[in-house]
Design an enzyme around this catalytic site. Structure first.
Site, short mmCIF file in Angstrom:
data_model
loop_
_atom_site.label_atom_id
_atom_site.label_comp_id
_atom_site.label_asym_id
_atom_site.label_seq_id
_atom_site.Cartn_x
_atom_site.Cartn_y
_atom_site.Cartn_z
N ILE A 1 0.82 -1.21 0.00
CA ILE A 1 0.00 0.00 0.00
C ILE A 1 0.86 1.26 0.00
O ILE A 1 0.45 2.31 -0.49
CB ILE A 1 -1.02 -0.03 1.18
CG1 ILE A 1 -2.17 0.93 0.92
CG2 ILE A 1 -0.34 0.24 2.50
CD1 ILE A 1 -3.13 0.45 -0.12
N ASN B 1 12.55 -7.29 6.89
CA ASN B 1 12.87 -6.83 8.24
C ASN B 1 12.39 -7.91 9.20
O ASN B 1 11.21 -8.27 9.18
CB ASN B 1 12.17 -5.51 8.53
CG ASN B 1 12.55 -4.43 7.53
OD1 ASN B 1 13.66 -4.40 7.02
ND2 ASN B 1 11.61 -3.56 7.23
N GLN C 1 10.46 -4.31 11.36
CA GLN C 1 9.28 -5.08 10.97
C GLN C 1 8.06 -4.45 11.62
O GLN C 1 8.01 -4.26 12.84
CB GLN C 1 9.42 -6.55 11.38
CG GLN C 1 8.28 -7.41 10.89
CD GLN C 1 8.47 -8.89 11.24
OE1 GLN C 1 9.43 -9.30 11.88
NE2 GLN C 1 7.51 -9.70 10.83
N VAL C 2 7.05 -4.12 10.81
CA VAL C 2 5.84 -3.48 11.30
C VAL C 2 4.71 -4.49 11.43
O VAL C 2 4.02 -4.54 12.45
CB VAL C 2 5.43 -2.30 10.38
CG1 VAL C 2 4.12 -1.69 10.83
CG2 VAL C 2 6.54 -1.26 10.34
N HIS D 1 7.37 -11.37 5.65
CA HIS D 1 7.14 -10.87 4.30
C HIS D 1 8.43 -10.35 3.70
O HIS D 1 9.36 -9.97 4.41
CB HIS D 1 6.06 -9.79 4.27
CG HIS D 1 6.30 -8.61 5.14
ND1 HIS D 1 6.17 -8.65 6.52
CD2 HIS D 1 6.67 -7.34 4.85
CE1 HIS D 1 6.43 -7.46 7.03
NE2 HIS D 1 6.75 -6.64 6.03
N HIS E 1 9.89 -7.62 0.81
CA HIS E 1 9.62 -6.45 -0.02
C HIS E 1 10.40 -6.57 -1.33
O HIS E 1 11.59 -6.88 -1.30
CB HIS E 1 10.09 -5.16 0.67
CG HIS E 1 9.32 -4.79 1.88
ND1 HIS E 1 8.32 -3.85 1.85
CD2 HIS E 1 9.42 -5.22 3.16
CE1 HIS E 1 7.83 -3.72 3.07
NE2 HIS E 1 8.48 -4.53 3.88
#
Length: 145
Positions: free
Chosen positions: A37, A93, A100-101, A106, A108
Protein backbone atom coordinates in the site's frame (compact mmCIF):
# COMPACT_ATOMS: atom_id res chain seq x y z
CA UNK A 1 -1.37 -24.23 3.28
CA UNK A 2 -4.61 -24.33 5.18
CA UNK A 3 -6.67 -21.60 6.84
CA UNK A 4 -5.88 -23.33 10.14
CA UNK A 5 -2.30 -22.11 9.71
CA UNK A 6 -3.44 -18.47 9.83
CA UNK A 7 -4.36 -16.34 12.85
CA UNK A 8 -7.37 -14.11 13.42
CA UNK A 9 -5.85 -10.72 14.24
CA UNK A 10 -3.02 -10.59 11.67
CA UNK A 11 -3.33 -8.07 8.82
CA UNK A 12 -1.61 -10.34 6.29
CA UNK A 13 -3.59 -13.42 7.38
CA UNK A 14 -6.75 -11.37 6.74
CA UNK A 15 -5.46 -10.47 3.27
CA UNK A 16 -4.67 -14.14 2.56
CA UNK A 17 -8.20 -15.13 3.65
CA UNK A 18 -9.70 -12.41 1.44
CA UNK A 19 -11.16 -10.45 4.36
CA UNK A 20 -9.16 -7.40 3.33
CA UNK A 21 -8.83 -6.63 -0.38
CA UNK A 22 -5.42 -6.56 -2.05
CA UNK A 23 -3.95 -6.01 -5.48
CA UNK A 24 -2.67 -9.56 -5.91
CA UNK A 25 0.04 -10.01 -8.54
CA UNK A 26 0.86 -13.69 -7.85
CA UNK A 27 -0.58 -16.51 -5.79
CA UNK A 28 -0.02 -20.22 -5.41
CA UNK A 29 -0.63 -22.77 -2.63
CA UNK A 30 2.26 -21.41 -0.53
CA UNK A 31 2.51 -17.65 -1.10
CA UNK A 32 0.58 -14.55 -1.99
CA UNK A 33 2.24 -11.50 -3.53
CA UNK A 34 0.45 -8.17 -3.66
CA UNK A 35 1.15 -4.47 -4.06
CA UNK A 36 2.41 -2.78 -0.90
CA UNK A 37 0.00 0.00 0.00
CA UNK A 38 2.97 2.37 0.57
CA UNK A 39 4.43 1.95 -2.96
CA UNK A 40 7.96 3.15 -2.04
CA UNK A 41 8.46 3.01 -5.82
CA UNK A 42 5.84 2.04 -8.38
CA UNK A 43 5.61 -1.75 -8.49
CA UNK A 44 6.58 -2.29 -4.81
CA UNK A 45 5.30 -5.80 -3.98
CA UNK A 46 5.08 -7.81 -0.77
CA UNK A 47 5.33 -11.59 -0.81
CA UNK A 48 3.91 -13.41 2.23
CA UNK A 49 3.74 -17.09 3.14
CA UNK A 50 0.22 -18.48 3.41
CA UNK A 51 1.27 -19.98 6.73
CA UNK A 52 1.52 -17.53 9.61
CA UNK A 53 5.20 -17.23 10.40
CA UNK A 54 6.27 -14.18 12.39
CA UNK A 55 9.64 -13.82 10.64
CA UNK A 56 12.53 -15.88 9.31
CA UNK A 57 13.47 -16.99 12.82
CA UNK A 58 10.27 -19.10 12.77
CA UNK A 59 11.00 -20.87 9.47
CA UNK A 60 11.75 -24.55 9.13
CA UNK A 61 13.89 -25.67 6.18
CA UNK A 62 10.68 -26.83 4.47
CA UNK A 63 8.99 -23.45 5.02
CA UNK A 64 11.99 -21.69 3.50
CA UNK A 65 12.07 -24.01 0.52
CA UNK A 66 8.39 -23.57 -0.26
CA UNK A 67 8.43 -19.79 0.22
CA UNK A 68 11.79 -18.67 -1.09
CA UNK A 69 11.56 -20.55 -4.38
CA UNK A 70 9.07 -17.90 -5.57
CA UNK A 71 11.46 -14.96 -5.13
CA UNK A 72 13.15 -15.11 -8.58
CA UNK A 73 9.88 -15.54 -10.47
CA UNK A 74 8.23 -12.59 -8.73
CA UNK A 75 11.31 -10.37 -9.06
CA UNK A 76 11.58 -11.11 -12.80
CA UNK A 77 7.87 -10.40 -13.37
CA UNK A 78 8.09 -7.05 -11.58
CA UNK A 79 11.20 -6.08 -13.55
CA UNK A 80 9.58 -7.08 -16.86
CA UNK A 81 6.48 -5.00 -16.04
CA UNK A 82 8.19 -1.62 -16.37
CA UNK A 83 11.08 -0.66 -18.67
CA UNK A 84 12.29 1.91 -16.10
CA UNK A 85 13.24 -0.83 -13.64
CA UNK A 86 17.00 -1.36 -13.68
CA UNK A 87 17.48 -3.01 -10.29
CA UNK A 88 15.56 -4.07 -7.20
CA UNK A 89 15.93 -4.10 -3.44
CA UNK A 90 14.66 -7.43 -2.11
CA UNK A 91 14.49 -7.08 1.64
CA UNK A 92 12.93 -8.44 4.80
CA UNK A 93 12.87 -6.83 8.24
CA UNK A 94 12.95 -9.52 10.91
CA UNK A 95 11.77 -8.27 14.28
CA UNK A 96 10.52 -4.93 15.54
CA UNK A 97 14.00 -3.50 16.17
CA UNK A 98 14.88 -4.27 12.53
CA UNK A 99 11.86 -2.30 11.34
CA UNK A 100 9.28 -5.08 10.97
CA UNK A 101 5.84 -3.48 11.30
CA UNK A 102 3.47 -6.36 10.45
CA UNK A 103 4.41 -9.43 12.47
CA UNK A 104 3.79 -11.87 9.61
CA UNK A 105 6.88 -12.72 7.60
CA UNK A 106 7.14 -10.87 4.30
CA UNK A 107 9.61 -9.86 1.63
CA UNK A 108 9.62 -6.45 -0.02
CA UNK A 109 10.39 -6.18 -3.73
CA UNK A 110 11.21 -2.50 -4.34
CA UNK A 111 11.89 -1.65 -8.00
CA UNK A 112 14.77 0.75 -8.57
CA UNK A 113 15.88 3.00 -11.40
CA UNK A 114 18.49 5.72 -11.86
CA UNK A 115 17.44 8.92 -10.12
CA UNK A 116 14.50 7.41 -8.18
CA UNK A 117 15.52 9.34 -5.07
CA UNK A 118 15.48 6.39 -2.67
CA UNK A 119 18.39 6.19 -0.25
CA UNK A 120 19.22 3.09 1.77
CA UNK A 121 21.75 3.84 4.47
CA UNK A 122 24.31 1.42 5.80
CA UNK A 123 27.51 1.98 7.67
CA UNK A 124 30.99 0.57 7.27
CA UNK A 125 32.60 -0.43 10.57
CA UNK A 126 35.54 -2.30 9.01
CA UNK A 127 38.00 0.04 10.74
CA UNK A 128 36.81 -1.37 14.09
CA UNK A 129 37.76 -4.95 13.22
CA UNK A 130 41.04 -6.78 12.95
CA UNK A 131 41.70 -10.40 11.98
CA UNK A 132 41.18 -11.58 15.57
CA UNK A 133 37.82 -9.81 15.96
CA UNK A 134 36.53 -11.09 12.58
CA UNK A 135 37.51 -14.64 13.57
CA UNK A 136 35.82 -14.34 16.99
CA UNK A 137 32.55 -13.25 15.39
CA UNK A 138 32.83 -15.95 12.70
CA UNK A 139 33.51 -18.69 15.26
CA UNK A 140 30.59 -17.60 17.46
CA UNK A 141 28.18 -17.91 14.53
CA UNK A 142 29.71 -21.17 13.20
CA UNK A 143 29.24 -22.79 16.61
CA UNK A 144 25.46 -22.47 16.22
CA UNK A 145 25.24 -24.86 13.25
Amino acid sequence: MTKAELIDDCLFCKIIRGEIPSYTVFENDDVKAFLDISQVNEGHVLMVPKKHLTNFFDYSAEDASRFMQCVPEIAKAIKASDPRIQAMNITSNNGEIAGQVVMHSHIHFIPRWEGDGIKFFTRNNADQYDEKKYQEVCDRIKAQF
